[in-house]
Design a protein around this motif. Sequence first.
Motif, mmCIF file in Angstrom:
data_model
loop_
_atom_site.group_PDB
_atom_site.id
_atom_site.type_symbol
_atom_site.label_atom_id
_atom_site.label_comp_id
_atom_site.label_asym_id
_atom_site.label_seq_id
_atom_site.Cartn_x
_atom_site.Cartn_y
_atom_site.Cartn_z
ATOM 1 N N GLU B 262 15.900 45.287 1.483
ATOM 2 C CA GLU B 262 16.718 44.263 0.809
ATOM 3 C C GLU B 262 15.849 43.111 0.294
ATOM 4 O OE1 GLU B 262 20.549 44.551 1.166
ATOM 5 O OE2 GLU B 262 19.558 46.512 1.311
ATOM 6 N N LEU B 263 14.767 42.869 1.009
ATOM 7 C CA LEU B 263 13.905 41.723 0.727
ATOM 8 C C LEU B 263 13.332 41.785 -0.694
ATOM 9 C CD1 LEU B 263 12.901 39.348 2.524
ATOM 10 C CD2 LEU B 263 10.817 40.671 2.922
ATOM 11 N N ALA B 264 13.353 40.621 -1.389
ATOM 12 C CA ALA B 264 12.764 40.554 -2.730
ATOM 13 C C ALA B 264 11.274 40.880 -2.650
ATOM 14 C CB ALA B 264 12.964 39.164 -3.318
ATOM 15 N N LYS B 265 10.788 41.585 -3.691
ATOM 16 C CA LYS B 265 9.398 42.052 -3.691
ATOM 17 C C LYS B 265 8.386 40.933 -3.435
ATOM 18 C CE LYS B 265 9.623 46.244 -6.423
ATOM 19 N NZ LYS B 265 9.145 46.985 -7.599
ATOM 20 N N GLU B 266 8.547 39.836 -4.197
ATOM 21 C CA GLU B 266 7.570 38.749 -4.089
ATOM 22 C C GLU B 266 7.518 38.175 -2.686
ATOM 23 O OE1 GLU B 266 7.925 35.724 -7.076
ATOM 24 O OE2 GLU B 266 7.969 37.232 -8.680
ATOM 25 N N LYS B 267 8.722 38.071 -2.086
ATOM 26 C CA LYS B 267 8.804 37.507 -0.736
ATOM 27 C C LYS B 267 8.125 38.451 0.262
ATOM 28 C CE LYS B 267 11.763 34.487 1.819
ATOM 29 N NZ LYS B 267 12.299 34.924 3.072
ATOM 30 N N LYS B 268 8.381 39.751 0.068
ATOM 31 C CA LYS B 268 7.786 40.734 0.967
ATOM 32 C C LYS B 268 6.252 40.659 0.905
ATOM 33 C CE LYS B 268 9.544 45.073 1.763
ATOM 34 N NZ LYS B 268 9.789 46.517 1.609
ATOM 35 N N VAL B 269 5.727 40.628 -0.331
ATOM 36 C CA VAL B 269 4.282 40.571 -0.513
ATOM 37 C C VAL B 269 3.723 39.318 0.154
ATOM 38 C CG1 VAL B 269 2.430 40.338 -2.221
ATOM 39 C CG2 VAL B 269 4.315 41.929 -2.641
ATOM 40 N N LYS B 270 4.413 38.192 -0.068
ATOM 41 C CA LYS B 270 3.943 36.910 0.472
ATOM 42 C C LYS B 270 3.898 36.947 1.998
ATOM 43 C CE LYS B 270 4.872 32.052 0.196
ATOM 44 N NZ LYS B 270 5.985 31.094 0.094
ATOM 45 N N GLU B 271 4.958 37.477 2.599
ATOM 46 C CA GLU B 271 5.032 37.462 4.062
ATOM 47 C C GLU B 271 4.067 38.461 4.706
ATOM 48 O OE1 GLU B 271 8.875 37.253 5.806
ATOM 49 O OE2 GLU B 271 9.610 35.775 4.350
ATOM 50 N N VAL B 272 3.934 39.629 4.081
ATOM 51 C CA VAL B 272 2.976 40.608 4.614
ATOM 52 C C VAL B 272 1.555 40.037 4.502
ATOM 53 C CG1 VAL B 272 1.916 42.884 4.224
ATOM 54 C CG2 VAL B 272 4.409 42.647 4.207
ATOM 55 N N LYS B 273 1.298 39.379 3.360
ATOM 56 C CA LYS B 273 -0.009 38.772 3.130
ATOM 57 C C LYS B 273 -0.305 37.698 4.183
ATOM 58 C CE LYS B 273 -2.541 37.331 -0.958
ATOM 59 N NZ LYS B 273 -2.465 36.978 -2.384
ATOM 60 N N ALA B 274 0.725 36.944 4.535
ATOM 61 C CA ALA B 274 0.560 35.907 5.561
ATOM 62 C C ALA B 274 0.145 36.540 6.890
ATOM 63 C CB ALA B 274 1.858 35.124 5.722
ATOM 64 N N ILE B 275 0.762 37.673 7.209
ATOM 65 C CA ILE B 275 0.370 38.373 8.448
ATOM 66 C C ILE B 275 -1.063 38.883 8.338
ATOM 67 C CG2 ILE B 275 0.834 40.383 9.908
ATOM 68 C CD1 ILE B 275 3.780 40.005 9.430
ATOM 69 N N TYR B 276 -1.395 39.489 7.166
ATOM 70 C CA TYR B 276 -2.773 39.937 6.942
ATOM 71 C C TYR B 276 -3.736 38.773 7.200
ATOM 72 C CZ TYR B 276 -1.436 44.365 4.559
ATOM 73 O OH TYR B 276 -0.960 45.606 4.253
ATOM 74 N N ASP B 277 -3.412 37.596 6.620
ATOM 75 C CA ASP B 277 -4.299 36.439 6.751
ATOM 76 C C ASP B 277 -4.454 36.037 8.216
ATOM 77 O OD1 ASP B 277 -4.756 36.390 4.059
ATOM 78 O OD2 ASP B 277 -3.213 34.888 3.624
ATOM 79 N N SER B 278 -3.328 36.045 8.941
ATOM 80 C CA SER B 278 -3.373 35.631 10.345
ATOM 81 C C SER B 278 -4.225 36.591 11.176
ATOM 82 C CB SER B 278 -1.955 35.551 10.920
ATOM 83 O OG SER B 278 -1.473 36.863 11.191
ATOM 84 N N LEU B 279 -4.407 37.811 10.667
ATOM 85 C CA LEU B 279 -5.185 38.815 11.415
ATOM 86 C C LEU B 279 -6.586 39.020 10.813
ATOM 87 C CD1 LEU B 279 -2.301 41.453 11.780
ATOM 88 C CD2 LEU B 279 -3.291 40.133 13.662
ATOM 89 N N SER B 280 -6.963 38.133 9.903
ATOM 90 C CA SER B 280 -8.280 38.212 9.228
ATOM 91 C C SER B 280 -8.508 39.551 8.540
ATOM 92 C CB SER B 280 -9.432 37.976 10.210
ATOM 93 O OG SER B 280 -9.216 36.820 10.962
ATOM 94 N N VAL B 281 -7.444 40.139 8.015
ATOM 95 C CA VAL B 281 -7.565 41.462 7.388
ATOM 96 C C VAL B 281 -8.505 41.430 6.180
ATOM 97 C CG1 VAL B 281 -6.273 43.181 6.058
ATOM 98 C CG2 VAL B 281 -5.392 42.373 8.248
ATOM 99 N N ARG B 282 -8.451 40.316 5.441
ATOM 100 C CA ARG B 282 -9.307 40.229 4.257
ATOM 101 C C ARG B 282 -10.788 40.269 4.634
ATOM 102 N NH1 ARG B 282 -8.879 35.947 -0.779
ATOM 103 N NH2 ARG B 282 -10.269 37.129 -2.133
ATOM 104 N N ASN B 283 -11.143 39.491 5.659
ATOM 105 C CA ASN B 283 -12.546 39.476 6.093
ATOM 106 C C ASN B 283 -12.994 40.829 6.636
ATOM 107 O OD1 ASN B 283 -12.828 36.847 5.391
ATOM 108 N ND2 ASN B 283 -12.447 36.040 7.461
ATOM 109 N N VAL B 284 -12.144 41.397 7.501
ATOM 110 C CA VAL B 284 -12.499 42.674 8.111
ATOM 111 C C VAL B 284 -12.678 43.742 7.033
ATOM 112 C CG1 VAL B 284 -11.692 44.496 9.653
ATOM 113 C CG2 VAL B 284 -11.317 42.105 10.254
ATOM 114 N N THR B 285 -11.766 43.734 6.057
ATOM 115 C CA THR B 285 -11.853 44.722 4.976
ATOM 116 C C THR B 285 -13.080 44.465 4.114
ATOM 117 O OG1 THR B 285 -9.440 44.846 4.978
ATOM 118 C CG2 THR B 285 -10.570 45.789 3.081
ATOM 119 N N GLY B 286 -13.324 43.181 3.815
ATOM 120 C CA GLY B 286 -14.510 42.818 3.045
ATOM 121 C C GLY B 286 -15.777 43.292 3.751
ATOM 122 N N ASP B 287 -15.813 43.117 5.069
ATOM 123 C CA ASP B 287 -16.975 43.575 5.842
ATOM 124 C C ASP B 287 -17.141 45.090 5.733
ATOM 125 O OD1 ASP B 287 -17.495 41.028 6.581
ATOM 126 O OD2 ASP B 287 -16.696 41.198 8.633
ATOM 127 N N ALA B 288 -16.008 45.809 5.796
ATOM 128 C CA ALA B 288 -16.077 47.275 5.692
ATOM 129 C C ALA B 288 -16.653 47.683 4.344
ATOM 130 C CB ALA B 288 -14.696 47.880 5.890
#
Lengths: 325, 325
Positions: B262-288
């Motif tokens: 039901e969730l609007a696409k933009e909101k979903k992306v924003k919230e999932v991204k926030a979780i990614y950020d809280s888990l340092s997913v960007r850094n970990v992926t960048g390192d990989a």
Amino acid sequence: MDYISHIQQALDSLDWKRQPLNLYGPIAYALQSGGKRLRPQLVLMAADLFGQVNTDTTAAALAIEIFHNFTLLHDDVMDNAPTRRGRPTVHYRWDDNTAILSGDQMLIEAYKQISYISSQCQSEALSLLNKVATEVCEGQQMDMDLERLSYDKVDGETLGTYIEMIRLKTSVLLATALQLGALTVGAPSDDCSNLYDFGINLGISFQIEDDMLDVYGEEQVFGKTLGGDICAGKKTYLLLTALARADWKTRKQLLDLLHDDELAKEKKVKEVKAIYDSLSVRNVTGDAIKTYTQKALSALQKVNGKPQEKQQLISLALQLEQRQH
Amino acid sequence: MDYISHIQQALDSLDWKRQPLNLYGPIAYALQSGGKRLRPQLVLMAADLFGQVNTDTTAAALAIEIFHNFTLLHDDVMDNAPTRRGRPTVHYRWDDNTAILSGDQMLIEAYKQISYISSQCQSEALSLLNKVATEVCEGQQMDMDLERLSYDKVDGETLGTYIEMIRLKTSVLLATALQLGALTVGAPSDDCSNLYDFGINLGISFQIEDDMLDVYGEEQVFGKTLGGDICAGKKTYLLLTALARADWKTRKQLLDLLHDDELAKEKKVKEVKAIYDSLSVRNVTGDAIKTYTQKALSALQKVNGKPQEKQQLISLALQLEQRQH
């Protein structure tokens, strides 16, 4: 030599219990389903005619059988066929995507068998598989094009197109099976070429016989309800012959029958058959089968090789011509 | 040497204006659609590294490019994708059956190119194509299996399965492209094997970068809306990393978001991204990405060959790592 058990043993030696199971499981299923194993038999018989079946011959037989079953897998998706040899087709038992991908892998497995052939004939075997695979795809496309062709556009040339279609879709694989088998024992190229012609004509006669049996076979022996092609409106040798021979009025009658979706199946078959009879379609078709079988046998006549093994090929040809199913 | 025009010229020399048009037309369409031509470039670059691009190299480059486009054709049917490189996919412009059959023919055409390779390396080229084709099919099957895997079953091992999947689905073809190119100019087998390792690691880093760009790319440069993978619930390196790193509560939050249709696409992306950020997913992926690029470069370090051509491969690797689309 017991060809069937040799082929079965070779097939059994292939290991499909590999990961990912969803890729290899359907391949095992497709190859276990039996069938006449006609094509790999032809590979072995041709080798036997000039020499001894060797590991190259077996690899070539496997390549041809795996390739043939690949075409069945994809054809069944394209035709949306629910059953094959009395069992659910792969795309019915699994799904379309599985049938597409496992089919792709089967085509690759056919080429793997070619790579196991020893160096003195691997390159020629590769070219032969490439050529025949291309022709079979062209034949399948012609078949789909012919299916889409409206009946009104069927004319005197369509029968020729049909023969070319079955040459590509069926005959060339039989012919190449023989050629490959002969190649693996170093048969002279003249003999290979005559064997090829034998296969081409045998295949055409085989396919027309198939069309014939659907209408004029014996139900119990044929194993399925007669007239299936008529009900499906398939452009068979019989229908195309009828359309080529019919006068304007009979042609209209026949087309009206084919377009009539309300008519009970049995009645439709009976009435179309009556038109076929009035146009001597059975005789004309029977003559065509005999002609192609004769052509096959005279090509075989020119082939050298061991007499006993040659006799086996002659028997096979006559058996296919006179088969009831 | 201008690789792209060499490839274009080779592709243009192929004649697809053949009968049946419904078989060959879609092949011409698929091969005209451009793309980066990365794989055939790698074939040529590898040959250039040790010698001179010759007719065998060109045939190998065509085999790889035609094979790659065959996989795209069938993948698009399986994924029901409407567009590819900004144009309708073959199965959208024609139909599924056409895409299946023309795809089959493309796979055969790839093998035809192998048959044009001269005898001293044809057999090895055939084995390499067989091996890589099998692996790519296995990778595609793993991808479909992974797609069907419910999120609840994603665990610490899934990231490893994902890496193996992209190794098979993407990397091995890049690696084999390099290996084939080197083979056609008779490069030493040690060099071939190091080049192969370069390709494998480059491919993995390339694919993870793809996942990264979908979330952290720049929209204008990336050329499509960001977050497409998140909306589709795709099990990317980022999502699998997040699921592996999340505590119980965050994991539940993330899964709830993914399941929320039901969730609007933009909101979903924003919230999932926030979780990614809280888990340092960007850094970990960048390192990989950096780690795999480094592995690629050290494998390349061990490869001999002309310095200037080697530098081109290094530049390509760094370019792919730092690309924005």
